[in-house]
Design a protein around this motif. Structure first.
Motif, PDB file in Angstrom:
ATOM      1  N   LEU B  69       0.846  -1.272   0.095  1.00  0.00           N
ATOM      2  CA  LEU B  69      -0.159   0.190  -0.001  1.00  0.00           C
ATOM      3  C   LEU B  69       0.656   1.393   0.287  1.00  0.00           C
ATOM      4  CD1 LEU B  69      -2.741  -1.286   2.770  1.00  0.00           C
ATOM      5  CD2 LEU B  69      -2.664  -1.506   0.124  1.00  0.00           C
ATOM      6  N   GLY B  70       2.029   0.993  -0.054  1.00  0.00           N
ATOM      7  CA  GLY B  70       3.160   2.304  -0.041  1.00  0.00           C
ATOM      8  C   GLY B  70       3.217   2.664   1.434  1.00  0.00           C
ATOM      9  N   ALA B  71       4.431   3.621   1.625  1.00  0.00           N
ATOM     10  CA  ALA B  71       4.622   4.205   2.778  1.00  0.00           C
ATOM     11  C   ALA B  71       3.993   5.285   3.284  1.00  0.00           C
ATOM     12  CB  ALA B  71       6.203   4.981   2.806  1.00  0.00           C
ATOM     13  N   ASP B  72       3.118   5.765   2.184  1.00  0.00           N
ATOM     14  CA  ASP B  72       2.303   6.908   2.648  1.00  0.00           C
ATOM     15  C   ASP B  72       0.769   6.505   3.096  1.00  0.00           C
ATOM     16  OD1 ASP B  72       4.398   8.521   2.225  1.00  0.00           O
ATOM     17  OD2 ASP B  72       3.700   8.858   0.130  1.00  0.00           O
ATOM     18  N   ALA B  73       0.524   5.304   2.991  1.00  0.00           N
ATOM     19  CA  ALA B  73      -0.706   4.783   3.230  1.00  0.00           C
ATOM     20  C   ALA B  73      -1.445   5.136   4.509  1.00  0.00           C
ATOM     21  CB  ALA B  73      -0.754   3.063   3.349  1.00  0.00           C
ATOM     22  N   GLU B  74      -2.773   5.474   4.402  1.00  0.00           N
ATOM     23  CA  GLU B  74      -3.438   5.888   5.614  1.00  0.00           C
ATOM     24  C   GLU B  74      -3.645   4.639   6.505  1.00  0.00           C
ATOM     25  OE1 GLU B  74      -4.315   8.858   6.482  1.00  0.00           O
ATOM     26  OE2 GLU B  74      -3.313   9.804   4.928  1.00  0.00           O
ATOM     27  N   PRO B  75      -3.912   5.027   7.608  1.00  0.00           N
ATOM     28  CA  PRO B  75      -4.490   3.820   8.479  1.00  0.00           C
ATOM     29  C   PRO B  75      -5.581   3.344   8.149  1.00  0.00           C
ATOM     30  CG  PRO B  75      -3.480   5.759   9.984  1.00  0.00           C
ATOM     31  CD  PRO B  75      -3.387   6.050   8.696  1.00  0.00           C
ATOM     32  N   ALA B  76      -6.493   4.070   7.703  1.00  0.00           N
ATOM     33  CA  ALA B  76      -7.831   3.659   7.215  1.00  0.00           C
ATOM     34  C   ALA B  76      -7.922   2.566   5.999  1.00  0.00           C
ATOM     35  CB  ALA B  76      -8.839   4.923   6.848  1.00  0.00           C
ATOM     36  N   ALA B  77      -6.864   3.027   5.189  1.00  0.00           N
ATOM     37  CA  ALA B  77      -6.672   2.302   3.675  1.00  0.00           C
ATOM     38  C   ALA B  77      -6.107   0.916   4.170  1.00  0.00           C
ATOM     39  CB  ALA B  77      -5.960   2.801   3.003  1.00  0.00           C
ATOM     40  N   ILE B  78      -5.254   0.771   5.348  1.00  0.00           N
ATOM     41  CA  ILE B  78      -4.506  -0.534   5.648  1.00  0.00           C
ATOM     42  C   ILE B  78      -5.749  -1.275   6.407  1.00  0.00           C
ATOM     43  CG2 ILE B  78      -2.963  -1.503   7.166  1.00  0.00           C
ATOM     44  CD1 ILE B  78      -1.058   1.204   6.707  1.00  0.00           C
ATOM     45  N   HIS B  79      -6.432  -0.640   7.127  1.00  0.00           N
ATOM     46  CA  HIS B  79      -7.775  -1.394   7.727  1.00  0.00           C
ATOM     47  C   HIS B  79      -8.678  -1.918   6.699  1.00  0.00           C
ATOM     48  CE1 HIS B  79     -11.424  -2.103  10.484  1.00  0.00           C
ATOM     49  NE2 HIS B  79     -10.232  -1.900  11.420  1.00  0.00           N
ATOM     50  N   GLU B  80      -8.941  -1.154   5.780  1.00  0.00           N
ATOM     51  CA  GLU B  80      -9.765  -1.664   4.979  1.00  0.00           C
ATOM     52  C   GLU B  80      -9.329  -2.698   4.205  1.00  0.00           C
ATOM     53  OE1 GLU B  80     -12.513   0.393   1.045  1.00  0.00           O
ATOM     54  OE2 GLU B  80     -11.059   1.539   2.349  1.00  0.00           O
ATOM     55  N   LYS B  81      -7.822  -2.997   3.724  1.00  0.00           N
ATOM     56  CA  LYS B  81      -7.182  -3.950   2.952  1.00  0.00           C
ATOM     57  C   LYS B  81      -7.404  -5.083   3.873  1.00  0.00           C
ATOM     58  CE  LYS B  81      -5.885  -4.130  -0.552  1.00  0.00           C
ATOM     59  NZ  LYS B  81      -6.266  -4.820  -1.854  1.00  0.00           N
ATOM     60  N   LEU B  82      -7.032  -4.959   5.181  1.00  0.00           N
ATOM     61  CA  LEU B  82      -7.098  -6.198   5.790  1.00  0.00           C
ATOM     62  C   LEU B  82      -8.570  -6.703   6.188  1.00  0.00           C
ATOM     63  CD1 LEU B  82      -4.779  -4.893   8.903  1.00  0.00           C
ATOM     64  CD2 LEU B  82      -4.329  -6.703   7.032  1.00  0.00           C
ATOM     65  N   THR B  83      -9.537  -5.923   6.353  1.00  0.00           N
ATOM     66  CA  THR B  83     -10.921  -6.154   6.350  1.00  0.00           C
ATOM     67  C   THR B  83     -11.169  -6.996   4.906  1.00  0.00           C
ATOM     68  OG1 THR B  83     -11.273  -4.350   7.701  1.00  0.00           O
ATOM     69  CG2 THR B  83     -13.266  -5.557   6.823  1.00  0.00           C
ATOM     70  N   GLU B  84     -10.955  -6.596   3.895  1.00  0.00           N
ATOM     71  CA  GLU B  84     -11.067  -6.815   2.639  1.00  0.00           C
ATOM     72  C   GLU B  84     -10.524  -8.615   2.455  1.00  0.00           C
ATOM     73  OE1 GLU B  84      -9.803  -4.653  -0.710  1.00  0.00           O
ATOM     74  OE2 GLU B  84      -9.312  -6.711  -1.786  1.00  0.00           O
ATOM     75  N   LEU B  85      -9.392  -8.599   2.792  1.00  0.00           N
ATOM     76  CA  LEU B  85      -8.618  -9.860   2.674  1.00  0.00           C
ATOM     77  C   LEU B  85      -9.212 -10.751   3.632  1.00  0.00           C
ATOM     78  CD1 LEU B  85      -5.087  -8.433   2.239  1.00  0.00           C
ATOM     79  CD2 LEU B  85      -6.492  -9.715   0.333  1.00  0.00           C
ATOM     80  N   SER B  86      -9.768 -10.412   4.935  1.00  0.00           N
ATOM     81  CA  SER B  86     -10.280 -11.012   5.888  1.00  0.00           C
ATOM     82  C   SER B  86     -11.395 -11.783   5.458  1.00  0.00           C
ATOM     83  CB  SER B  86     -10.637 -10.234   7.113  1.00  0.00           C
ATOM     84  OG  SER B  86      -9.305 -10.232   7.696  1.00  0.00           O
ATOM     85  N   ALA B  87     -12.291 -10.902   4.459  1.00  0.00           N
ATOM     86  CA  ALA B  87     -13.403 -11.620   4.016  1.00  0.00           C
ATOM     87  C   ALA B  87     -13.182 -12.548   2.704  1.00  0.00           C
ATOM     88  CB  ALA B  87     -14.371 -10.423   3.708  1.00  0.00           C
TER      89      ALA B  87
END
Lengths: 281, 281
Positions: B69-87
């Motif tokens: 997600l790149g070094a500038d990724a927002e926490p919300a974007a990381i959270h969203e990606k984890l949620t997406e992959l979790s599902a």
């Protein structure tokens, strides 16, 4: 030398007074802080403890309902009751009393306690968050250990703390709380090879095993601060701690049983319940 | 005396061979074990580590996707990606690589990793369950410590273990795993008053701080088993542990860096992912 007695009654009163004041404000706003206690045992000292929590709750201006499922309760029934109370918007704090019927454990069942109502920190998520440095209610007994140390201004940073007992409800969370306060922490237990040698390194010694007089004078480093978490019923119906009275000869200070960790634990349960009510929308 | 070298390569190979065999069976049944790694950093050693995990995964017959997600990724974007992959039903194992962008922590974000896919034990629920004696994936590095000790048949019950470092990903879970094995466990850290005095009590010493050569010969009890978890990059681009080479003069045995804990950690990540795929319906 005889150890200074570190009573918990004063601290407990202060915590309860603060909780009572906030409970009053919440009640004025139409929100009645409510602690629900689920029990499933015929154990006498457990029943005594639950009654004492209820008395303290009512005195502090909190509702307190006790849901006694009986000593024959099936784990599924306990789970269902916890789930039901977790979903009940009128309940803010929820705890499951031990002992439990054989075939189940607090650790297994407590996952059914909603995290935000887990005022006795029994849900593994609470312990994990505590250990991860995230907000969570600590088990009240473990928190009472550190609250007493703070109350008596016992420095913890960089000091050697030894916790005897590795239970999920006291020993482990107490170790995490002491670690958070920058103590160097050792956890001992029944398999520890030379217990007295280890406990003699302790500037702060926490006894949380549940065996009367396990900690003798020989276990105590001279001058140590000793926190006695044990509450062991005697045949005569009294309560004694894990620390033998003779340990007072070597300890610098020592919490009494009863009247030490116990009242602070109850007061913290009430504080947690009021906090949970405060946060509930 | 020079310490016996406890390499991790043999053990890692055995774990990977077992994981590969099971992955093959699962693949034959149409289920392809899949590890997803989320990264949000420009850190070179992190990128190197992720590539090495991916290489090992593919070699073992696992899918491995890296989501950078790149070094500038927002926490919300990381959270969203984890949620997406979790599902995502095609993903069985999910890990979030550190370091993370400032303003967030692994502890905060890892709650978004589905518990059953949390193959690196980063979700606080995993740590809490581990500490409560309930099934959960341990952080692979912490588990590698105990796996190595087991592989080399180091007895743990009743013995004095000292863990230097109190991180959520290594020190704390390693302490819980050692405690589960009936060791008497001490956790030290940067605020420990006399580190060498404490580490000299260790029959088993685990160094997990992340500071090159923090543990010198003077820190080691003669004959101790020393597990070096550190992986510190040198200016020359090599990796060194937390234990200075001279410590080998006093240690009875010592894991090398690289080639000790590292390969076992990677192998355990793969084993966890295969287990997670096995359990997924």
């Amino acid at each position: 030398m005889t150890a200074t007695v570190l009573t918990g009654t004063e601290l407990a009163k202060a915590i309860q007074a603060e909780a009572a004041a906030r409970a009053e404000e919440l009640a004025a706003a139409g929100r009645w802080p409510h602690l629900a206690v689920v029990t499933a045992t015929a154990d006498e000292s457990s029943a005594w403890y639950v009654r004492s929590i209820r008395r303290a709750a009512l005195k502090t201006g909190l509702e307190c309902t006790v849901h006694d499922l009986g000593a024959d309760a099936e784990p599924a029934a306990i789970h269902e009751k916890l789930t039901e109370l977790s979903a009940d918007p009128l309940v803010h704090g929820l705890m499951l009393q031990t002992p439990l019927p054989s075939g189940t454990t607090l650790e297994e069942l407590a996952s059914a306690i909603a995290f935000e109502k887990d005022v006795d920190g029994a849900n593994p998520l609470s312990l994990g968050r505590l250990a991860s440095g995230l907000p969570a209610f600590a088990p009240a007994t473990a928190e009472a250990v550190v609250a007493l140390l703070d109350h008596y201004k016992v420095p913890l940073s960089g000091r050697q703390a030894v916790v005897v007992g590795r239970s999920t409800v006291v020993g482990k969370p107490a170790a995490h709380l002491l670690l958070d306060r920058d103590a160097t922490v050792t956890i001992c237990h029944s398999r520890t090879a030379d217990l007295a040698a280890v406990t003699n390194t302790a500037e702060v010694l926490v006894a949380a095993v549940g065996r009367a007089a396990l900690i003798t004078a020989a276990h105590v480093r001279p001058g140590a601060v000793v926190i006695d978490v044990g509450t062991n019923p005697t045949p005569e119906g009294a309560l004694v701690g894990d620390v033998a009275p003779e340990a007072a000869e070597r300890a610098g200070s020592l919490t009494p049983v009863p009247g030490g960790v116990g009242p602070v634990t109850t007061a913290l349960l009430l504080r947690h319940t009021v906090l949970a009510a405060d946060r509930a929308s």
